[in-house]
Design an enzyme around this catalytic site. Sequence first.
Site, mmCIF file in Angstrom:
data_model
loop_
_atom_site.group_PDB
_atom_site.id
_atom_site.type_symbol
_atom_site.label_atom_id
_atom_site.label_comp_id
_atom_site.label_asym_id
_atom_site.label_seq_id
_atom_site.Cartn_x
_atom_site.Cartn_y
_atom_site.Cartn_z
ATOM 1 N N GLN A 1 1.317 15.748 20.176
ATOM 2 C CA GLN A 1 2.759 15.653 20.395
ATOM 3 C C GLN A 1 3.089 14.329 21.065
ATOM 4 O O GLN A 1 3.035 14.207 22.285
ATOM 5 C CB GLN A 1 3.262 16.836 21.234
ATOM 6 C CG GLN A 1 4.766 16.860 21.307
ATOM 7 C CD GLN A 1 5.292 18.125 21.928
ATOM 8 O OE1 GLN A 1 4.595 19.112 22.102
ATOM 9 N NE2 GLN A 1 6.553 18.101 22.282
ATOM 10 N N PHE A 2 3.426 13.338 20.246
ATOM 11 C CA PHE A 2 3.698 11.998 20.771
ATOM 12 C C PHE A 2 4.885 11.969 21.721
ATOM 13 O O PHE A 2 4.977 11.109 22.590
ATOM 14 C CB PHE A 2 3.894 10.991 19.626
ATOM 15 C CG PHE A 2 5.224 11.081 18.938
ATOM 16 C CD1 PHE A 2 6.288 10.283 19.344
ATOM 17 C CD2 PHE A 2 5.419 11.951 17.884
ATOM 18 C CE1 PHE A 2 7.508 10.361 18.714
ATOM 19 C CE2 PHE A 2 6.633 12.030 17.229
ATOM 20 C CZ PHE A 2 7.689 11.241 17.649
ATOM 21 N N THR A 3 5.790 12.943 21.625
ATOM 22 C CA THR A 3 6.974 12.930 22.484
ATOM 23 C C THR A 3 6.635 13.167 23.957
ATOM 24 O O THR A 3 7.480 12.926 24.823
ATOM 25 C CB THR A 3 8.017 13.972 22.019
ATOM 26 O OG1 THR A 3 7.430 15.271 22.038
ATOM 27 C CG2 THR A 3 8.517 13.646 20.616
#
Length: 150
Positions: free
Chosen positions: A78-80
């Site tokens: 999850q890059f966020t």
Amino acid sequence: MRVVIQRVSYASVTIEGRVKAAIEGGLLVLVGIEDADSAEDAAWLSGKIVNLRIFNDPAGVMNLSVKETSGDILLVSQFTLQAGTKKGNRPSYIRASKPETAIPLYEQMIGLLEAELGKAIYTGEFGADMKVELLNDGPVTIWIDSKNRE
């Protein structure tokens, strides 16, 4: 590397309408990778995740790890989690690693978690549009940043 660890009774990842992975009990781990992350960050976090004592013992005290309870792990990229929100209202993702940097670390994290846990873990699909469903148990949710080892 940043992770959000959730103790779950159930968690699943669905991609394009198909369930890719599902667990009945254990940990849902969301992981965000930045360029400054290394194999050392992955190793430290893997050990921490598998040995974190957040499951109840027979007396109802959080005193057992996912390893001790034979629980499963569902790891989702999850890059966020690397979002910067200091300026304005639109998050910046400049700290999030590009796939060529993040994928090898993500795959290394999978291998490390499997070695620490002593069995295969479940995963999402790096870069895919995933639907994550979970039933948080407790709720127990813990955030850890390998750059801030408190």
